[in-house]
Design an enzyme around this catalytic site. Structure first.
Site, PDB file in Angstrom:
ATOM      1  N   ARG A  36       0.822  -1.215   0.000  1.00  0.00           N
ATOM      2  CA  ARG A  36       0.000   0.000   0.000  1.00  0.00           C
ATOM      3  C   ARG A  36       0.854   1.263   0.000  1.00  0.00           C
ATOM      4  O   ARG A  36       0.455   2.274  -0.567  1.00  0.00           O
ATOM      5  CB  ARG A  36      -0.936  -0.001   1.207  1.00  0.00           C
ATOM      6  CG  ARG A  36      -2.061  -0.982   1.002  1.00  0.00           C
ATOM      7  CD  ARG A  36      -3.063  -0.910   2.114  1.00  0.00           C
ATOM      8  NE  ARG A  36      -4.262  -1.634   1.731  1.00  0.00           N
ATOM      9  CZ  ARG A  36      -5.077  -2.218   2.591  1.00  0.00           C
ATOM     10  NH1 ARG A  36      -4.835  -2.168   3.876  1.00  0.00           N
ATOM     11  NH2 ARG A  36      -6.157  -2.839   2.158  1.00  0.00           N
ATOM     12  N   LYS A 198     -18.314 -16.481   0.723  1.00  0.00           N
ATOM     13  CA  LYS A 198     -19.733 -16.226   0.980  1.00  0.00           C
ATOM     14  C   LYS A 198     -20.458 -15.530  -0.161  1.00  0.00           C
ATOM     15  O   LYS A 198     -19.951 -14.561  -0.714  1.00  0.00           O
ATOM     16  CB  LYS A 198     -19.855 -15.320   2.207  1.00  0.00           C
ATOM     17  CG  LYS A 198     -19.485 -15.978   3.504  1.00  0.00           C
ATOM     18  CD  LYS A 198     -19.794 -14.992   4.587  1.00  0.00           C
ATOM     19  CE  LYS A 198     -19.432 -15.476   5.960  1.00  0.00           C
ATOM     20  NZ  LYS A 198     -19.432 -14.315   6.868  1.00  0.00           N
ATOM     21  N   GLY A 352      -8.253  -9.379  -1.529  1.00  0.00           N
ATOM     22  CA  GLY A 352      -6.948  -9.843  -1.057  1.00  0.00           C
ATOM     23  C   GLY A 352      -6.604 -11.257  -1.507  1.00  0.00           C
ATOM     24  O   GLY A 352      -5.469 -11.545  -1.885  1.00  0.00           O
ATOM     25  N   GLY A 375     -12.883  -3.781   0.112  1.00  0.00           N
ATOM     26  CA  GLY A 375     -14.276  -3.420   0.386  1.00  0.00           C
ATOM     27  C   GLY A 375     -14.777  -2.359  -0.577  1.00  0.00           C
ATOM     28  O   GLY A 375     -15.912  -2.431  -1.064  1.00  0.00           O
TER      29      GLY A 375
HETATM   30  P1  AMP Z   1     -13.445 -14.292   0.373  1.00  0.00           P
HETATM   31  O1  AMP Z   1     -12.730 -13.532   1.438  1.00  0.00           O
HETATM   32  O2  AMP Z   1     -14.920 -14.262   0.480  1.00  0.00           O
HETATM   33  O3  AMP Z   1     -12.947 -13.948  -1.017  1.00  0.00           O
HETATM   34  O4  AMP Z   1     -13.110 -15.822   0.632  1.00  0.00           O
HETATM   35  C1  AMP Z   1     -11.831 -16.334   0.494  1.00  0.00           C
HETATM   36  C2  AMP Z   1     -11.721 -17.603   1.255  1.00  0.00           C
HETATM   37  O5  AMP Z   1     -12.676 -18.537   0.792  1.00  0.00           O
HETATM   38  C3  AMP Z   1     -10.380 -18.243   1.096  1.00  0.00           C
HETATM   39  O6  AMP Z   1      -9.736 -18.254   2.327  1.00  0.00           O
HETATM   40  C4  AMP Z   1     -10.694 -19.654   0.631  1.00  0.00           C
HETATM   41  O7  AMP Z   1      -9.933 -20.621   1.273  1.00  0.00           O
HETATM   42  C5  AMP Z   1     -12.141 -19.809   0.986  1.00  0.00           C
HETATM   43  N1  AMP Z   1     -12.813 -20.797   0.124  1.00  0.00           N
HETATM   44  C6  AMP Z   1     -12.850 -20.818  -1.213  1.00  0.00           C
HETATM   45  N2  AMP Z   1     -13.510 -21.882  -1.671  1.00  0.00           N
HETATM   46  C7  AMP Z   1     -13.910 -22.572  -0.585  1.00  0.00           C
HETATM   47  C8  AMP Z   1     -14.645 -23.783  -0.400  1.00  0.00           C
HETATM   48  N3  AMP Z   1     -15.109 -24.481  -1.455  1.00  0.00           N
HETATM   49  N4  AMP Z   1     -14.891 -24.182   0.864  1.00  0.00           N
HETATM   50  C9  AMP Z   1     -14.440 -23.466   1.910  1.00  0.00           C
HETATM   51  N5  AMP Z   1     -13.753 -22.327   1.802  1.00  0.00           N
HETATM   52  C10 AMP Z   1     -13.476 -21.876   0.574  1.00  0.00           C
END
Ligand code: AMP
Length: 393
Positions: A36, A198, A352, A375
């Site tokens: 950053r 999510k 990230g 974000g």
């Molecule tokens: P996000 O911060 O929402 O982009 O989520 C990223 C995180 O989602 C990473 O740490 C991944 O390990 C996790 N992730 C991705 N695919 C899966 C999955 N099929 N099951 C559980 N965690 C996951």
């Protein structure tokens, strides 16, 4: 969405307040990642090169409106000095005498870093008097902190009402130009790839992009809420039960609009989210998943997604296709990273984890734009107005 650039303002001999995002990971005074800080260097060197004094302000962590030595920006001043190859004057406070002294001491071509803005509760409250006190330090305001632009705080929003002139720094202008073009007039086909943990985090983004993209490719844990909505067996995969109905509506919307909305057709399943557990690749829909969980897209899905990406002229990617931190579940994310790097298109990556994934795949330098504001870029892609951008002329 043209914003005025710092390049459009006369700067020689003037004091320029630059809101930067120096919210770096710090551990016992050591900076763990200076990305950053580096990202702001073009704007800072331009401003001092024009003969102005650069007055830098940032938040760091969540000190909750009180001074906290663990969240002091002092170590950042030292690191910035190394990167610039010139001294950086540190001001013990971001307003008042300490700040004024430091600014006078630095003089033209000098650089001052003010102490953490969030040591004052007025910053996050967007307090008008505090915004005025910040504005009083300078002649010109430049915002280069895209990552903080989704918050209406004194240093990102209020201050602009009290300065004579304001503009966007190079980092901010780049973010707005890339993301703005993708949403307003993308070269087509426009393909969005969304993954990560999510659906709820990216629901607005999915809804907003449905009306804009030619294809949406879904991976990661978020795929399972959609697969469940289609009645597929998902075992113990991460599902947001409360969003299954919403997922069904989104699938129907996408079908109605005739756009390509792709979900995994095969996946890598295992009993637990853990390195070294036995894993198996199954077709999605195969009941053999039992009570295991899906942790990566499979090779057929990766190839299918890569083929869609290969035809794109604009790609936006946010969120990994699987648990890429563990090698056994990283192949899908690596394949997508390579496909995004290979395509002759404008490619934009945010979040990230996606940034870490392209770094792991060794292709970061083959991406058109890596968005630093997690974000903020999600809110932008979700169609929200960012107060820190909207307030700029
Ligand atoms: P996000 O911060 O929402 O982009 O989520 C990223 C995180 O989602 C990473 O740490 C991944 O390990 C996790 N992730 C991705 N695919 C899966 C999955 N099929 N099951 C559980 N965690 C996951």
């Amino acid at each position: 969405m043209a914003t005025r650039s710092v390049r459009d303002l006369p700067l020689a001999g003037r004091k320029v307040f630059i809101r930067v995002d120096f919210n770096v990971p710090l551990k016992s005074g050591t900076i763990k990642d200076d990305t950053r800080i580096r990202a702001s260097l073009p704007t800072i060197t331009y401003v001092i090169g024009q003969g102005a004094t650069a007055i830098l302000a940032s938040h760091l962590g969540r000190p909750k409106g009180k001074p906290n030595p663990e969240m002091s920006l002092r170590p950042v001043a030292a690191r910035l000095g190394e990167l610039l190859g010139r001294p950086v004057t540190f001001a013990e406070d971001c307003v008042g005498e300490a700040a004024e002294h430091a600014i006078a001491e630095a003089g033209p071509n000098g650089v001052v870093l003010l102490e953490n803005l969030r040591f004052h509760p007025e910053e996050e409250k967007n307090d008008a008097e505090f915004a005025k006190a910040l504005a009083a330090l300078a002649d010109v305001y430049v915002n280069d902190a895209f990552g903080s632009a989704h918050r209406a705080h004194a240093s990102t929003e209020g201050i602009v009402r009290h300065v004579k002139e304001a503009a966007a720094g190079f980092l901010m202008a780049n973010e707005v130009a890339y993301l703005g073009k993708a949403l307003e007039s993308p070269d087509r086909p426009f393909v969005a790839i969304l993954g990560g943990a999510k659906v709820s985090d990216k629901l607005e983004v999915i809804q907003n992009l449905l009306g804009k993209v030619d294809a949406l490719l879904i991976g990661g844990a978020m795929a399972y809420t959609f697969l469940k909505a289609q009645g597929k067996p998902v075992g113990k995969s991460l599902v947001e039960e409360e969003l299954v109905d919403e997922a069904r509506t989104i699938l129907a919307d996408a079908a109605g609009k005739g756009l390509t909305f792709e979900l995994p057709s095969d996946h890598v399943v295992a009993e637990r989210l853990e390195a070294g557990v036995p894993a198996e690749t199954l077709d999605v829909g195969d009941a053999a998943i039992g009570d295991r969980m899906g942790l990566d897209i499979g090779p057929k899905t990766a190839a299918r997604y890569a083929a869609v990406i290969a035809d794109a002229k604009t790609v936006v990617w946010n969120g990994p296709m699987g648990v890429f931190e563990i090698d056994a579940f990283a192949s899908g994310t690596m394949a997508v990273a390579k496909a995004v790097a290979d395509v002759d298109a404008t490619t934009i990556i945010g979040g990230g984890d996606s940034i870490a994934a392209v770094a792991k795949a060794g292709v970061s330098d083959r991406i058109s734009h890596i968005s630093t504001g997690g974000g903020a870029s999600l809110e932008f892609l979700g169609g929200r107005t960012l107060p820190g951008v909207a307030v700029l002329p």
